[in-house]
Design a protein around this motif. Sequence first.
Motif, mmCIF file in Angstrom:
data_model
loop_
_atom_site.group_PDB
_atom_site.id
_atom_site.type_symbol
_atom_site.label_atom_id
_atom_site.label_comp_id
_atom_site.label_asym_id
_atom_site.label_seq_id
_atom_site.Cartn_x
_atom_site.Cartn_y
_atom_site.Cartn_z
ATOM 1 N N GLU A 65 78.585 -14.085 8.933
ATOM 2 C CA GLU A 65 77.128 -13.967 8.805
ATOM 3 C C GLU A 65 76.726 -12.803 7.903
ATOM 4 N N ALA A 66 77.620 -11.818 7.761
ATOM 5 C CA ALA A 66 77.342 -10.693 6.864
ATOM 6 C C ALA A 66 77.750 -11.009 5.431
ATOM 7 N N GLY A 67 78.243 -12.214 5.205
ATOM 8 C CA GLY A 67 78.583 -12.628 3.840
ATOM 9 C C GLY A 67 79.962 -12.188 3.371
ATOM 10 N N LYS A 68 80.834 -11.789 4.313
ATOM 11 C CA LYS A 68 82.188 -11.362 3.927
ATOM 12 C C LYS A 68 83.154 -12.547 3.980
ATOM 13 N N ASP A 69 84.166 -12.519 3.117
ATOM 14 C CA ASP A 69 85.281 -13.432 3.281
ATOM 15 C C ASP A 69 86.223 -12.837 4.325
ATOM 16 N N VAL A 70 87.026 -13.710 4.934
ATOM 17 C CA VAL A 70 87.749 -13.285 6.139
ATOM 18 C C VAL A 70 89.221 -13.695 6.091
ATOM 19 N N TYR A 71 90.073 -12.757 6.469
ATOM 20 C CA TYR A 71 91.467 -13.049 6.829
ATOM 21 C C TYR A 71 91.585 -12.654 8.290
ATOM 22 N N CYS A 72 91.860 -13.617 9.150
ATOM 23 C CA CYS A 72 91.910 -13.321 10.584
ATOM 24 C C CYS A 72 93.282 -13.668 11.143
ATOM 25 N N GLU A 73 93.832 -12.748 11.895
ATOM 26 C CA GLU A 73 95.152 -12.960 12.484
ATOM 27 C C GLU A 73 95.155 -14.172 13.439
ATOM 28 N N LYS A 74 96.332 -14.702 13.647
ATOM 29 C CA LYS A 74 96.515 -15.758 14.628
ATOM 30 C C LYS A 74 96.790 -15.140 15.997
ATOM 31 N N PRO A 75 96.592 -15.849 17.085
ATOM 32 C CA PRO A 75 95.867 -17.103 17.179
ATOM 33 C C PRO A 75 94.393 -16.881 16.833
ATOM 34 N N LEU A 76 93.830 -17.822 16.120
ATOM 35 C CA LEU A 76 92.495 -17.599 15.577
ATOM 36 C C LEU A 76 91.461 -17.317 16.662
ATOM 37 N N THR A 77 91.657 -17.922 17.824
ATOM 38 C CA THR A 77 90.612 -17.840 18.844
ATOM 39 C C THR A 77 91.194 -17.587 20.232
ATOM 40 N N TRP A 78 90.308 -17.229 21.132
ATOM 41 C CA TRP A 78 90.669 -17.144 22.548
ATOM 42 C C TRP A 78 90.377 -18.476 23.247
ATOM 43 N N SER A 79 89.451 -19.257 22.706
ATOM 44 C CA SER A 79 89.081 -20.522 23.356
ATOM 45 C C SER A 79 88.723 -21.563 22.296
ATOM 46 N N ILE A 80 88.693 -22.802 22.713
ATOM 47 C CA ILE A 80 88.367 -23.897 21.790
ATOM 48 C C ILE A 80 86.898 -23.814 21.358
ATOM 49 N N ASP A 81 86.021 -23.445 22.268
ATOM 50 C CA ASP A 81 84.604 -23.306 21.895
ATOM 51 C C ASP A 81 84.420 -22.263 20.792
ATOM 52 N N GLU A 82 85.185 -21.199 20.852
ATOM 53 C CA GLU A 82 85.094 -20.171 19.805
ATOM 54 C C GLU A 82 85.481 -20.770 18.448
ATOM 55 N N GLY A 83 86.523 -21.582 18.442
ATOM 56 C CA GLY A 83 86.974 -22.187 17.186
ATOM 57 C C GLY A 83 85.929 -23.107 16.584
ATOM 58 N N LYS A 84 85.271 -23.882 17.436
ATOM 59 C CA LYS A 84 84.226 -24.785 16.930
ATOM 60 C C LYS A 84 83.098 -23.985 16.282
ATOM 61 N N ALA A 85 82.721 -22.897 16.929
ATOM 62 C CA ALA A 85 81.647 -22.056 16.368
ATOM 63 C C ALA A 85 82.076 -21.433 15.041
ATOM 64 N N LEU A 86 83.335 -21.021 14.965
ATOM 65 C CA LEU A 86 83.827 -20.400 13.727
ATOM 66 C C LEU A 86 83.825 -21.379 12.560
ATOM 67 N N VAL A 87 84.314 -22.580 12.814
ATOM 68 C CA VAL A 87 84.372 -23.580 11.742
ATOM 69 C C VAL A 87 82.956 -23.881 11.242
ATOM 70 N N ALA A 88 82.035 -24.076 12.180
ATOM 71 C CA ALA A 88 80.654 -24.394 11.790
ATOM 72 C C ALA A 88 80.054 -23.267 10.951
ATOM 73 N N ALA A 89 80.280 -22.034 11.376
ATOM 74 C CA ALA A 89 79.691 -20.895 10.655
ATOM 75 C C ALA A 89 80.330 -20.736 9.275
ATOM 76 N N ALA A 90 81.641 -20.854 9.203
ATOM 77 C CA ALA A 90 82.324 -20.684 7.908
ATOM 78 C C ALA A 90 81.874 -21.743 6.911
ATOM 79 N N ARG A 91 81.660 -22.946 7.390
ATOM 80 C CA ARG A 91 81.181 -24.007 6.503
ATOM 81 C C ARG A 91 79.745 -23.734 6.058
ATOM 82 N N ARG A 92 78.924 -23.269 6.992
ATOM 83 C CA ARG A 92 77.514 -23.023 6.684
ATOM 84 C C ARG A 92 77.374 -21.936 5.618
ATOM 85 N N TYR A 93 78.220 -20.918 5.703
ATOM 86 C CA TYR A 93 78.078 -19.780 4.785
ATOM 87 C C TYR A 93 79.025 -19.840 3.595
ATOM 88 N N GLY A 94 79.873 -20.850 3.526
ATOM 89 C CA GLY A 94 80.798 -20.967 2.401
ATOM 90 C C GLY A 94 81.844 -19.866 2.364
#
Lengths: 455, 192
Positions: free
Chosen positions: A151-180
Amino acid sequence: MTSRRTKAVESQSNIDRDLSTRINRRTFASQAATGISLSLPMILSPATRKVLAAPAPSDRVNIGVIGVGDFGRRQHLGKLLLPNPRVQVVAVCDVDQLHREQAAIDVLTHSKRRVSQYKDFRNLLDRKDIDAVVIATPDHWHALIALAAIEAGKDVYCEKPLTWSIDEGKALVAAARRYGTVFQTGSQQRSDQYYFRQARDLVHRGAIGDLQRIVTHLGAGSSGGTIVAPQTPPASLDWNFWLGPAPYVDYTPERCHYSFRRFADYSGGRLTDHGAHQHDIVQWIIGADGSGPTHVEGTGTFEENGLYDTLWKFEVKFVYGAHGNVELTTTSDPSPHGGVIEIYGSRGHISVSRQRIRADDSSILQGPTGPEEYTSRLHESYVGHYTNWLDCIQSRQRPVCDVEMGHRGATISHLANIAARLQRPLRWDPVQEKFPDDDPANRLLGRAMRGTWSL
Amino acid sequence: MTDVKQLLTQMGSVDMAMKYRAHRELARLIDRETRPDHSEEREQLATELAMELAATVTSKAPPTNVPDNIDTVQVPKHPIAVRRLICTFLQQIASDKQVPMIAPLLNEIEIRDEVRGVLQRIGTTAAAHELVGATKQLGTEFRIGVANAIGAIGSISTGESFDALSELAMDPDTEVRMAAQRALKRIRVPHE
């Protein structure tokens, strides 16, 4: 939202413009260095030539590193970022003052520059001069920090495992797509140019016939751990901030740095730690990067006498109903063939790990990707993974382990944990990303976060 | 038959080994009761946990600087660490039936954030209704949490959720206003 989307489009065109000038400058610098070195080899030292060939400071990606404890400092900062001429570390962040101070000293020692230190990642993300962030915090923080970075407009390298939960992953994918966002998940085995890629290529070329079954051997998780009474946190550590979205508990050292991955409130144990790597490769081999299995069933045991509450031993089976009913088993048992991933097809079997690849019939390994050229070069996969991310930051393409691949790979680990806990067959809808008609199981797809934290 | 009350008492023990074993046994029981054909057992277990969360015992009143005639007070039956764990379990199995039992605990400062989390995960209209009632409470962080929870319930929220969030969007605190605005984006406004 609209303004941020507009900003993303603008930055895309800026990057397009920058690319042409950057190539010219880079070509010029490279040619100049080469020309000078050929004509005046005795005058310029290797160090000077290196400086001339390196990208101009204005061409480097300004990076903030969030989470500079064990892996963040030793691997990301020390081995991958500081030696990389394409990046410039401008800030470090950690809720442990000792970590961030030591990381700042590392940067000063290596690059002769002082960097800003932050306890709160939000303050780092407020900086307009930071292009991208590397996130190497404990797992329960990955999604929240990555979302804020996106949301701050940064590109991201995030360590694995990407998420703590499946809901978190869904939110991440949606946000990354929305902001490019150019988002690389730290499953660097995807960038391994040797065994894992060879295994995938062999399967996709039909070298073992029809893919039927894959088994990942993750090794057993941690046994119980020491039972220790709560203590006062060290003065350098903001324990409440370290816990963040997780339920409040009093501090014990075992909960915190490094061993956090043995606690279900912060991680998923062996299944998400080691499993994130192997499940990512499985998804890649099956061709299910944007999808997943349709059935899951498993068992698991905890070590009874200890503090840790993630699975010690487990065996979980999946069926990929939308991918030819390929079966996946993920187990804590060692492989009889010595691999980490065993791949079975209608005409043969491949055994692969970071160190080697084998087949029951050596002719399987022959062909365009023959065995003789393969040696174990794990470190190259880390460097290659970063190179791919930095290339993509320039090109605005999706990296080799994009956010959705990271999410879907982590999903396998989370599903395995859920199935092993519930010990009953579960149906999984990889499109809706829910357990159909199973509310109690769906409750385990996420959690209410503590305090003010929210997806 | 597992004795839930006994396990909860053991979870509050000073014997660390007993505490962790009891926690694990209760977690295993809850996982077992998530089977589709165990809905009645699940409801029963959730109700028992909700009652234990709200249960109080009579205790000697602590001394004060002001003379009074109060000798005893009602205090929570279980220590705060155990009550937090109960809330974690309830996030997994609680339903509408437990809402009336736990909603009053939104007024209890020690545990209200965890109870907010349980209502968020129940995620029904009844749970949202109780959260709406909590939007006027004191405490900036708590109001942010409540706004987030209403937003997370989102798609099934009623008009009262919209009204409550709209009011929070005018809160004196900037962070609360921002949280309310984020939550407003997530809820579906019902048709008139």
